[in-house]
Write a protein that holds these residues in place. Sequence first.
Motif, PDB file in Angstrom:
ATOM      1  N   ALA A 254       0.830  -1.206   0.000  1.00 16.33           N
ATOM      2  CA  ALA A 254       0.000   0.000   0.000  1.00 16.33           C
ATOM      3  C   ALA A 254       0.862   1.252   0.000  1.00 16.33           C
ATOM      4  N   ALA A 255       1.946   1.234   0.799  1.00 19.74           N
ATOM      5  CA  ALA A 255       2.847   2.393   0.827  1.00 19.74           C
ATOM      6  C   ALA A 255       3.479   2.621  -0.541  1.00 19.74           C
ATOM      7  N   ARG A 256       3.860   1.529  -1.207  1.00 20.24           N
ATOM      8  CA  ARG A 256       4.444   1.672  -2.544  1.00 20.24           C
ATOM      9  C   ARG A 256       3.424   2.191  -3.544  1.00 20.24           C
ATOM     10  N   LEU A 257       2.169   1.700  -3.438  1.00 20.55           N
ATOM     11  CA  LEU A 257       1.120   2.168  -4.336  1.00 20.55           C
ATOM     12  C   LEU A 257       0.867   3.660  -4.152  1.00 20.55           C
ATOM     13  N   VAL A 258       0.793   4.098  -2.890  1.00 21.28           N
ATOM     14  CA  VAL A 258       0.576   5.524  -2.624  1.00 21.28           C
ATOM     15  C   VAL A 258       1.743   6.345  -3.147  1.00 21.28           C
ATOM     16  N   ASP A 259       2.967   5.852  -2.914  1.00 25.64           N
ATOM     17  CA  ASP A 259       4.145   6.575  -3.394  1.00 25.64           C
ATOM     18  C   ASP A 259       4.137   6.693  -4.911  1.00 25.64           C
ATOM     19  N   SER A 265       1.329  11.878 -10.002  1.00 24.59           N
ATOM     20  CA  SER A 265       0.601  13.146  -9.939  1.00 24.59           C
ATOM     21  C   SER A 265       1.553  14.332  -9.975  1.00 24.59           C
ATOM     22  N   HIS A 266       2.624  14.277  -9.156  1.00 29.22           N
ATOM     23  CA  HIS A 266       3.601  15.374  -9.148  1.00 29.22           C
ATOM     24  C   HIS A 266       4.303  15.491 -10.495  1.00 29.22           C
ATOM     25  N   ALA A 267       4.599  14.368 -11.138  1.00 30.50           N
ATOM     26  CA  ALA A 267       5.304  14.406 -12.418  1.00 30.50           C
ATOM     27  C   ALA A 267       4.463  15.069 -13.496  1.00 30.50           C
ATOM     28  N   ARG A 268       3.204  14.726 -13.582  1.00 29.76           N
ATOM     29  CA  ARG A 268       2.341  15.326 -14.618  1.00 29.76           C
ATOM     30  C   ARG A 268       2.115  16.810 -14.343  1.00 29.76           C
ATOM     31  N   GLU A 269       1.979  17.170 -13.085  1.00 29.38           N
ATOM     32  CA  GLU A 269       1.836  18.581 -12.751  1.00 29.38           C
ATOM     33  C   GLU A 269       3.117  19.350 -13.081  1.00 29.38           C
ATOM     34  N   PHE A 270       4.274  18.729 -12.849  1.00 23.23           N
ATOM     35  CA  PHE A 270       5.555  19.352 -13.181  1.00 23.23           C
ATOM     36  C   PHE A 270       5.674  19.601 -14.683  1.00 23.23           C
ATOM     37  N   VAL A 271       5.281  18.601 -15.486  1.00 19.77           N
ATOM     38  CA  VAL A 271       5.356  18.756 -16.945  1.00 19.77           C
ATOM     39  C   VAL A 271       4.416  19.871 -17.414  1.00 19.77           C
ATOM     40  N   ARG A 272       3.189  19.914 -16.869  1.00 20.59           N
ATOM     41  CA  ARG A 272       2.254  20.971 -17.274  1.00 20.59           C
ATOM     42  C   ARG A 272       2.779  22.360 -16.908  1.00 20.59           C
ATOM     43  N   ARG A 273       3.442  22.456 -15.781  1.00 20.10           N
ATOM     44  CA  ARG A 273       3.913  23.769 -15.322  1.00 20.10           C
ATOM     45  C   ARG A 273       5.189  24.208 -16.044  1.00 20.10           C
ATOM     46  N   PRO A 289       6.726   5.216 -12.513  1.00 17.15           N
ATOM     47  CA  PRO A 289       7.090   5.365 -11.101  1.00 17.15           C
ATOM     48  C   PRO A 289       8.145   4.366 -10.639  1.00 17.15           C
ATOM     49  N   GLY A 290       8.154   3.166 -11.218  1.00 15.17           N
ATOM     50  CA  GLY A 290       9.112   2.158 -10.781  1.00 15.17           C
ATOM     51  C   GLY A 290      10.556   2.570 -11.019  1.00 15.17           C
ATOM     52  N   THR A 291      10.823   3.133 -12.186  1.00 10.14           N
ATOM     53  CA  THR A 291      12.189   3.572 -12.525  1.00 10.14           C
ATOM     54  C   THR A 291      12.395   5.051 -12.306  1.00 10.14           C
ATOM     55  N   ARG A 292      11.354   5.768 -11.872  1.00 11.38           N
ATOM     56  CA  ARG A 292      11.403   7.215 -11.628  1.00 11.38           C
ATOM     57  C   ARG A 292      11.762   7.991 -12.898  1.00 11.38           C
ATOM     58  N   ASP A 293      11.229   7.540 -14.040  1.00 10.57           N
ATOM     59  CA  ASP A 293      11.473   8.209 -15.316  1.00 10.57           C
ATOM     60  C   ASP A 293      10.267   9.037 -15.714  1.00 10.57           C
ATOM     61  N   ILE A 294      10.521  10.237 -16.223  1.00  8.80           N
ATOM     62  CA  ILE A 294       9.482  11.107 -16.768  1.00  8.80           C
ATOM     63  C   ILE A 294       9.866  11.391 -18.212  1.00  8.80           C
ATOM     64  N   GLU A 295       9.117  10.829 -19.136  1.00  5.21           N
ATOM     65  CA  GLU A 295       9.430  10.933 -20.561  1.00  5.21           C
ATOM     66  C   GLU A 295       8.440  11.877 -21.226  1.00  5.21           C
ATOM     67  N   VAL A 296       8.988  12.922 -21.875  1.00  6.17           N
ATOM     68  CA  VAL A 296       8.170  13.967 -22.472  1.00  6.17           C
ATOM     69  C   VAL A 296       8.519  14.076 -23.953  1.00  6.17           C
ATOM     70  N   THR A 297       7.499  14.095 -24.813  1.00  9.72           N
ATOM     71  CA  THR A 297       7.683  14.294 -26.253  1.00  9.72           C
ATOM     72  C   THR A 297       7.128  15.661 -26.613  1.00  9.72           C
ATOM     73  N   SER A 318      10.163  20.018  -6.662  1.00 11.33           N
ATOM     74  CA  SER A 318       8.756  19.711  -6.937  1.00 11.33           C
ATOM     75  C   SER A 318       8.338  18.370  -6.353  1.00 11.33           C
ATOM     76  N   GLY A 319       9.112  17.849  -5.424  1.00  4.85           N
ATOM     77  CA  GLY A 319       8.767  16.563  -4.814  1.00  4.85           C
ATOM     78  C   GLY A 319       9.109  15.378  -5.680  1.00  4.85           C
ATOM     79  N   LEU A 320      10.045  15.529  -6.622  1.00  4.42           N
ATOM     80  CA  LEU A 320      10.412  14.462  -7.557  1.00  4.42           C
ATOM     81  C   LEU A 320      11.895  14.135  -7.406  1.00  4.42           C
ATOM     82  N   LYS A 321      12.284  13.851  -6.179  1.00  4.14           N
ATOM     83  CA  LYS A 321      13.671  13.529  -5.906  1.00  4.14           C
ATOM     84  C   LYS A 321      14.048  12.208  -6.582  1.00  4.14           C
ATOM     85  N   ASN A 322      15.268  12.149  -7.113  1.00 11.77           N
ATOM     86  CA  ASN A 322      15.813  10.969  -7.810  1.00 11.77           C
ATOM     87  C   ASN A 322      15.076  10.666  -9.111  1.00 11.77           C
ATOM     88  N   ALA A 323      14.281  11.619  -9.602  1.00 15.88           N
ATOM     89  CA  ALA A 323      13.587  11.426 -10.876  1.00 15.88           C
ATOM     90  C   ALA A 323      14.506  11.802 -12.035  1.00 15.88           C
TER      91      ALA A 323
END
Length: 476
Positions: A254-259, A265-273, A289-297, A318-323
Amino acid sequence: MTVPDSQHQPPSLRAAIAHRFSLLDDKADDAEIDRSLRAGVELSGATPWILMLAILIASVGLNTNSTAVIIGAMLVSPLMGPIVGLGYGIGILDFALIRRSLANLAIAAGISLLTSTLYFMVTPLAEAQSELLARTTPSLWDVLIALAGGLAGIIGLTRREKSNVIPGVAIATALMPPLCTAGYGLANGNWSVFGGAFYLFSINCVFIAFSAVIVIEFLRLPHRKFVDRAKERRVKRALLAIVLLTGLPSIFLAARLVDNEVFSSHAREFVRREFRMEQVHVLETRVAPGTRDIEVTLIGAPLHPAAIQAIAARLPASGLKNARLLVHQAQVEDHKEIDVGSLKADILAEIVRNNQQALQDKDAALAALREQVAAQQDWLKQASTITREFEAQYPPCGNVLFGKAVPPGADNMAAVPLLSADCRRVPRAAELKRINEWLKVRTGSADVRLVLAAARTRIVRLVDSAPAGQSATPKK
């Protein structure tokens, strides 16, 4: 005689609330509860057949991603009986009932796994649907659902008037879908799916039984007592350990799911901003979320690598440490700006052109088919006319057939007209030649076939078309 004023006073608020929420007012007799719960443990007669059919229904529902079918299967399922019986046996310290409940639950689980595995081995639908995947990642919420559902179920079973609580509990706790998903994992050799699904089934079993123990203890039903108090404490500690060991992994999941949800959520908000620019548009965002990758085209004016590095440096704030930020953008020659409006217009124009070309191709194919149908209809009319004309010119001949024949070694396009008839006498050579010439003119073909047979003498005259510059020769 006067009645004291204290007897006319209304009950206190605390007493009213206690009466309203009391579980003892409509409780069934202890003997009736005992008989009902023990009867539900047994798995014999029609119950195994009902279980197999319910598992088959649930497997089909999971395979076709049909929620309604899955719910229907859970309403039919008889799996609740052994689990509640197990909790009741623990609550009253009846070890014979505990052993019988465990045996019947193991048999039920085995039947369910076998049925679902056989189904998923033969079904042509091999892709895992969302309803299947949802049963592979249990969490703390599944523990809470099993605990609440088990409490509602055992409370309903101990009432004088039985309600529709048990079907609702069967749907809420979803005992069957995890077993079907585990069967899917076995059938496909996917052990992670099997493990996650069977763990979810174990959570449901343990916490439904645990909730039954709580309610049985609260209702103070007659139960056996240990002579040795130390042994009683060891048994209770063992049961508590089983509950804790079953529930603790779900807390981690459950903790992993919430994380993961928070990260997404933080990643998509970061990309929009961060990519809200006039000449840059985000075409696609993928978050892992598993690999902490944010891929933007991106499409539009290309961003300088220094600008992308500056955006990536703001990830921790933005709360995306190690991303890790991965940016894909179109390569534009000479760093010319892209007019996004023109790009969209070009894409739409290309789509329209493709659709128009597809419509033209379909129209051409339809026109060709219409021509073939019209030619066939013309041929049928011509064939009918030729047969009537031949019968009028040569009354001795009947049973006239007219069609097209394909000579040996020729393709369908080289089919030649053929006329056959049964005659009372075989026409003479001059008549055959005249018929042959008439058939050429009438069909517009230089190559025709004429087959005339005399019914009495069994003599057949076959006339081939003569090649150019030669006369047709009758054959006998």
